[in-house]
Design an enzyme around this catalytic site. Structure first.
Site, PDB file in Angstrom:
ATOM      1  N   CYS A   2      41.373  49.498  43.497  1.00 49.44           N
ATOM      2  CA  CYS A   2      40.803  50.867  42.977  1.00 49.44           C
ATOM      3  C   CYS A   2      41.973  51.929  42.556  1.00 49.44           C
ATOM      4  O   CYS A   2      42.667  51.730  42.048  1.00 49.44           O
ATOM      5  CB  CYS A   2      41.210  51.160  44.897  1.00 49.44           C
ATOM      6  SG  CYS A   2      39.721  49.720  45.422  1.00 49.44           S
ATOM      7  N   ARG A  27      39.911  51.182  36.200  1.00 49.05           N
ATOM      8  CA  ARG A  27      40.482  50.569  38.410  1.00 49.05           C
ATOM      9  C   ARG A  27      39.382  49.750  38.970  1.00 49.05           C
ATOM     10  O   ARG A  27      40.102  49.001  40.082  1.00 49.05           O
ATOM     11  CB  ARG A  27      41.618  51.157  39.033  1.00 49.05           C
ATOM     12  CG  ARG A  27      43.077  51.876  38.370  1.00 49.05           C
ATOM     13  CD  ARG A  27      43.989  52.859  38.912  1.00 49.05           C
ATOM     14  NE  ARG A  27      43.821  51.901  39.181  1.00 49.05           N
ATOM     15  CZ  ARG A  27      45.455  51.412  39.482  1.00 49.05           C
ATOM     16  NH1 ARG A  27      46.552  51.509  38.070  1.00 49.05           N
ATOM     17  NH2 ARG A  27      45.966  50.629  40.534  1.00 49.05           N
ATOM     18  N   TRP A  79      36.703  48.850  43.845  1.00 46.33           N
ATOM     19  CA  TRP A  79      36.798  47.449  43.729  1.00 46.33           C
ATOM     20  C   TRP A  79      36.849  46.962  45.045  1.00 46.33           C
ATOM     21  O   TRP A  79      37.501  46.646  45.858  1.00 46.33           O
ATOM     22  CB  TRP A  79      37.771  46.775  43.135  1.00 46.33           C
ATOM     23  CG  TRP A  79      37.368  45.468  42.173  1.00 46.33           C
ATOM     24  CD1 TRP A  79      36.960  45.421  40.871  1.00 46.33           C
ATOM     25  CD2 TRP A  79      38.088  44.918  43.152  1.00 46.33           C
ATOM     26  NE1 TRP A  79      36.897  43.931  41.198  1.00 46.33           N
ATOM     27  CE2 TRP A  79      37.314  43.227  41.998  1.00 46.33           C
ATOM     28  CE3 TRP A  79      38.078  43.724  43.744  1.00 46.33           C
ATOM     29  CZ2 TRP A  79      37.727  42.054  42.199  1.00 46.33           C
ATOM     30  CZ3 TRP A  79      38.307  42.394  44.030  1.00 46.33           C
ATOM     31  CH2 TRP A  79      38.035  41.961  42.800  1.00 46.33           C
ATOM     32  N   ASN A 105      43.684  51.602  48.922  1.00 45.82           N
ATOM     33  CA  ASN A 105      44.261  50.574  47.501  1.00 45.82           C
ATOM     34  C   ASN A 105      44.826  50.293  48.771  1.00 45.82           C
ATOM     35  O   ASN A 105      45.870  50.099  48.922  1.00 45.82           O
ATOM     36  CB  ASN A 105      44.916  51.202  46.355  1.00 45.82           C
ATOM     37  CG  ASN A 105      44.061  49.827  45.305  1.00 45.82           C
ATOM     38  OD1 ASN A 105      44.069  48.987  45.147  1.00 45.82           O
ATOM     39  ND2 ASN A 105      45.331  50.395  43.944  1.00 45.82           N
ATOM     40  N   GLY A 106      44.342  48.004  48.599  1.00 48.72           N
ATOM     41  CA  GLY A 106      45.027  47.146  49.019  1.00 48.72           C
ATOM     42  C   GLY A 106      44.051  46.074  49.718  1.00 48.72           C
ATOM     43  O   GLY A 106      43.088  46.638  50.231  1.00 48.72           O
ATOM     44  N   GLU A 486      42.549  32.685  24.499  1.00 44.85           N
ATOM     45  CA  GLU A 486      42.567  34.383  24.892  1.00 44.85           C
ATOM     46  C   GLU A 486      40.970  34.490  23.662  1.00 44.85           C
ATOM     47  O   GLU A 486      40.357  35.597  24.339  1.00 44.85           O
ATOM     48  CB  GLU A 486      43.368  34.712  23.653  1.00 44.85           C
ATOM     49  CG  GLU A 486      43.567  37.201  23.691  1.00 44.85           C
ATOM     50  CD  GLU A 486      43.150  36.717  25.580  1.00 44.85           C
ATOM     51  OE1 GLU A 486      43.599  35.847  25.949  1.00 44.85           O
ATOM     52  OE2 GLU A 486      43.077  38.292  25.152  1.00 44.85           O
ATOM     53  N   LYS A 490      38.538  36.844  26.149  1.00 42.86           N
ATOM     54  CA  LYS A 490      37.470  38.439  25.358  1.00 42.86           C
ATOM     55  C   LYS A 490      35.882  38.290  25.549  1.00 42.86           C
ATOM     56  O   LYS A 490      35.156  38.825  26.077  1.00 42.86           O
ATOM     57  CB  LYS A 490      37.967  38.241  24.040  1.00 42.86           C
ATOM     58  CG  LYS A 490      39.739  38.829  24.308  1.00 42.86           C
ATOM     59  CD  LYS A 490      39.892  40.150  24.341  1.00 42.86           C
ATOM     60  CE  LYS A 490      40.198  40.517  25.869  1.00 42.86           C
ATOM     61  NZ  LYS A 490      41.430  40.031  26.813  1.00 42.86           N
ATOM     62  N   GLU A 493      34.628  37.913  29.068  1.00 48.75           N
ATOM     63  CA  GLU A 493      34.431  38.919  30.172  1.00 48.75           C
ATOM     64  C   GLU A 493      33.302  39.956  29.746  1.00 48.75           C
ATOM     65  O   GLU A 493      33.037  40.659  30.719  1.00 48.75           O
ATOM     66  CB  GLU A 493      36.205  39.010  30.590  1.00 48.75           C
ATOM     67  CG  GLU A 493      36.682  39.833  29.198  1.00 48.75           C
ATOM     68  CD  GLU A 493      38.304  40.613  29.828  1.00 48.75           C
ATOM     69  OE1 GLU A 493      38.654  40.455  30.740  1.00 48.75           O
ATOM     70  OE2 GLU A 493      39.198  40.145  28.717  1.00 48.75           O
ATOM     71  N   HIS A 509      37.414  14.727  24.553  1.00 50.81           N
ATOM     72  CA  HIS A 509      38.020  14.108  26.228  1.00 50.81           C
ATOM     73  C   HIS A 509      36.874  14.102  27.064  1.00 50.81           C
ATOM     74  O   HIS A 509      36.963  14.980  27.585  1.00 50.81           O
ATOM     75  CB  HIS A 509      39.665  13.985  26.070  1.00 50.81           C
ATOM     76  CG  HIS A 509      40.254  13.490  25.227  1.00 50.81           C
ATOM     77  ND1 HIS A 509      40.391  12.209  25.103  1.00 50.81           N
ATOM     78  CD2 HIS A 509      40.609  14.566  24.440  1.00 50.81           C
ATOM     79  CE1 HIS A 509      41.563  11.677  24.342  1.00 50.81           C
ATOM     80  NE2 HIS A 509      41.578  12.593  24.040  1.00 50.81           N
ATOM     81  N   LYS A 608      41.116  46.798  36.413  1.00 50.15           N
ATOM     82  CA  LYS A 608      41.680  46.686  34.958  1.00 50.15           C
ATOM     83  C   LYS A 608      42.991  45.512  35.459  1.00 50.15           C
ATOM     84  O   LYS A 608      44.273  44.999  35.405  1.00 50.15           O
ATOM     85  CB  LYS A 608      41.917  47.764  34.600  1.00 50.15           C
ATOM     86  CG  LYS A 608      43.169  47.772  33.648  1.00 50.15           C
ATOM     87  CD  LYS A 608      42.887  47.200  31.934  1.00 50.15           C
ATOM     88  CE  LYS A 608      43.279  47.689  31.453  1.00 50.15           C
ATOM     89  NZ  LYS A 608      43.685  46.538  30.250  1.00 50.15           N
TER      90      LYS A 608
HETATM   91  C1  AGP Z   1      42.048  40.196  30.172  1.00 47.21           C
HETATM   92  O1  AGP Z   1      41.518  40.810  29.550  1.00 47.21           O
HETATM   93  C2  AGP Z   1      41.872  40.893  31.536  1.00 47.21           C
HETATM   94  N1  AGP Z   1      41.497  41.866  32.176  1.00 47.21           N
HETATM   95  C3  AGP Z   1      43.147  40.342  32.669  1.00 47.21           C
HETATM   96  O2  AGP Z   1      42.685  38.410  32.180  1.00 47.21           O
HETATM   97  C4  AGP Z   1      44.071  40.611  32.209  1.00 47.21           C
HETATM   98  O3  AGP Z   1      44.872  40.090  31.196  1.00 47.21           O
HETATM   99  C5  AGP Z   1      45.481  39.666  33.909  1.00 47.21           C
HETATM  100  O4  AGP Z   1      44.842  40.658  34.841  1.00 47.21           O
HETATM  101  C6  AGP Z   1      46.850  40.490  33.810  1.00 47.21           C
HETATM  102  O5  AGP Z   1      46.936  41.244  33.716  1.00 47.21           O
HETATM  103  P1  AGP Z   1      48.364  42.099  33.793  1.00 47.21           P
HETATM  104  O6  AGP Z   1      48.965  41.681  32.314  1.00 47.21           O
HETATM  105  O7  AGP Z   1      48.032  43.710  33.583  1.00 47.21           O
HETATM  106  O8  AGP Z   1      49.187  41.011  34.524  1.00 47.21           O
END
Ligand code: AGP
Length: 613
Positions: A2, A27, A79, A105-106, A486, A490, A493, A509, A608
């Site tokens: 958060c 966040r 969040w 937050n937590g 990757e 992208k 998400e 497979h 994030k």
């Molecule tokens: C990728 O687009 C994501 N938002 C996510 O996978 C991110 O890379 C992951 O949560 C790791 O975050 P960090 O690099 O801050 O540790």
């Protein structure tokens, strides 16, 4: 996950808090709330949805005298972990007397037991959250000294927290504390702003204190006293934020993600600057702080990371093994932390994390330190927990990444990992000539990335042809296999298209059963070793009538003729190919998501920085 912001000073707290929340919205963004301390009462306003909903509520439903005249307050963008994103569950939460307000937050892991104890003493809860339990617990300890009440309550808590607390009876102070969730104190002139990250602070001051786990701080308009839960004063340095406010603004782009894609050439120049000795073919990475003896003693590299950062780590396996003869394993951090990992003094554990706050990666770091491994951090956020706890490492210097979908962090991570592999390789087996050649290649990365970025409009045209699909596959082999993973991450998400990345040969497979004309395959076909084999897999896909979009090296007409649509990328060595290809896939995902009308910077259900397990 958060966002927390708090203010105490001489200006209107409300404006500063709302602007801070907007900067922290990446966040978490399922609900938001604010508590203002004014005229001996707390005014709490909460809304589900984005910060804009809260802003409207403050204009329409709250006494404007309170909005304009409050000089202290706390605010939160959520969040959800415990309970739906409703108004009741939104923060701030109040104690049983409604005289203390808290944002958190937590996760409070023992909240159920604490809740039962408090209910027996008369507490009545209005939300399903763990945070409200903490607010009541603080209230139960409060008898005039808020810092003491917060400390005593936190001693009973299991779990993680970054908290900010205010009380009606203590209008001139705010108490903050952290364990496992970041908290930064911005030291203004006659005002103090606290936040879960510096992006909410940098508009007001560059001077900050990064709280450490176990710290509690009493915040006033003139500064902060930091102490332990047992009230022993501790010294914390004041640091300078390295970047300016423009770096955290969209700067004319429609989305942070697009801005960050376009920023990559500059971000990579910053990552590389001053780190190459082009005469000796060597990389200078002072932050690693490894003696030649320590370097020589490393027998294995272990990468711990999650998500995009893990994909960058997967690329580095090819770099460390190919350039430095160093066996490398890549471990998903959440798995690593619980598998009683076999690491020790001969291993270099590298924690790769943009935010430097990812809970599982941090736990993997702690476990590795405990087991006696050398541990280094590769973080973007300066002063982040992983950067501090590893004590050695390399900053990416890519600038703040605000878009939830990681872009410039990936390319900077791979670039820095390549420099690390060069450094290790030169200490082990690479000749000076080979090192000089790799230095030249590293130097050329920003320019090559710029050439891919220039194709944004052309990639947007291709995106239009694929924007309606519901499923997609991404394939690559060797060093391009993680790039395929990757690319799929992208796309899924931000566009919500179901996308899977596969090693090209693995498709047959099982997953090949899903191919049909409406399911495209994106194939990474850069002209590097392995391309011929992937072309064979492409033929298998086309034989099942799946349309194939190839990422192909400029001028490689033969490969281009073997696929249905082409994105051209510059010719480069295998070590750089994943960077170049992923930039093209970032743009593809971005344009598809834009055409589909998705919330690109704040995709549903995501945040994030993942600071919970
Ligand atoms: C990728 O687009 C994501 N938002 C996510 O996978 C991110 O890379 C992951 O949560 C790791 O975050 P960090 O690099 O801050 O540790």
């Amino acid at each position: 996950m958060c966002g927390i912001v708090g203010y105490i000073g001489k200006r209107s707290a409300c404006d500063i808090l709302i602007n801070g929340l907007k900067r922290l919205e990446y966040r978490g963004y399922d609900s938001a709330g604010i508590a203002l301390n004014c005229n001996a009462s707390l005014t709490v306003t909460k809304r589900s949805g984005k910060v804009a909903m809260l802003e409207t509520a403050l204009l329409q439903d709250v006494d404007q005298q309170v909005v304009e005249n409050s000089v202290a307050g706390i605010a939160h963008t959520r969040w959800a972990t415990h309970g739906l994103p409703t108004v009741e569950n939104a923060h701030p939460h109040l104690d049983n007397s409604s005289r203390i307000a808290l944002v958190h937050n937590g996760i409070i892991e023992n909240y159920a037991a604490l809740r039962t104890q408090l209910q027996k003493k008369g507490s009545v809860f209005v939300s399903e959250t763990d945070t409200e339990v903490l607010a009541h617990l603080i209230g139960s300890f409060y008898s005039g000294d808020l810092a003491v009440a917060v400390s005593e309550a936190l001693k009973m808590v299991e779990g993680t927290y970054g908290v900010a607390v205010i009380a009606v009876d203590a209008p001139d102070e705010m108490i903050v504390a952290r364990r496992g969730s970041p908290l930064v104190i911005g030291m203004g002139s006659g005002e103090t702003i606290i936040a879960s990250d510096v992006s909410a602070i940098v508009a007001h001051t560059q001077q900050v204190i990064y709280l450490q786990d176990g710290d509690v701080a009493r915040i006033t308009a003139t500064g902060a006293d930091v102490f332990t839960l047992d009230q022993c004063l501790v010294d914390r340095d004041i640091s300078e934020i390295e970047w300016e406010i423009d770096a955290a603004e969209k700067g004319g782009f429609d989305h942070f993600m697009l801005k960050e894609i376009f920023e990559q050439p500059e971000a990579l120049r910053n990552s590389i600057r001053g780190r190459l000795d082009k005469d000796q073919g060597f990389a200078i990475l002072a932050g690693l702080d490894l003696t030649p003896r320590e370097l020589a003693s490393i027998k294995r590299v272990v990468i711990v990371a999650c998500g995009t950062s893990m994909h960058a780590g997967m690329v580095s396996k090819y770099l460390f093994e190919g350039l430095a003869d160093l066996p490398t394993s890549v471990e998903q951090a959440a798995e690593f932390r619980y598998c009683n990992p076999l690491v020790g003094a001969d291993d270099l554990v590298v924690a790769v994390s943009q935010s430097g706050e990812t809970a599982d990666t941090l736990a993997a770091v702690r476990e590795s330190i405990l087991k006696g491994a050398l541990v280094a951090g590769l973080c973007n956020v300066v002063g982040s927990t992983i950067a501090r706890e590893t004590g050695r490492g390399i900053y990416l210097h890519a600038g703040p990444e605000i878009g939830v979908a990681s872009t410039k962090a990936f390319t900077a991570q791979v670039t820095v990992l390549l420099m690390m592999a060069l450094k290790f390789g030169r200490r082990r087996r690479l000749s000076r000539e080979a090192g000089v050649q790799i230095c030249r290649e590293i130097e050329s990365i920003p320019e090559m990335v710029a050439r891919v970025v220039e194709q944004s409009d052309a990639i947007a045209d291709i995106a239009a042809e694929f924007a309606d699909v519901e499923h997609a596959f991404f394939i690559g082999r060797g060093i391009l296999y993680p790039a395929a993973l990757e690319g799929a991450l992208k796309l899924k998400e931000i566009s919500y298209i179901h996308a899977e990345g596969y090693q090209a040969a693995e498709l047959k497979h099982g997953p090949i059963a899903l191919l049909e004309p409406a399911t495209p395959v994106v194939a990474l076909l850069n002209d590097i070793p392995g391309r011929e084999k992937t072309l064979g897999n492409v033929a298998e896909c086309r034989a099942r009538k799946a349309p194939v979009l190839g990422v192909v090296t400029e001028g490689d007409f033969e490969t281009a003729a073997s696929v249905d649509r082409v994105i051209s990328v510059p010719r480069c060595s295998a070590y750089i190919a994943p960077i170049i290809s992923v930039v093209a896939l970032q743009l593809l995902a971005y344009h598809i998501a834009r055409i589909r009308g998705c919330e690109i910077d704040q995709p549903r259900n995501l945040a994030k920085s993942v600071t919970v397990e």
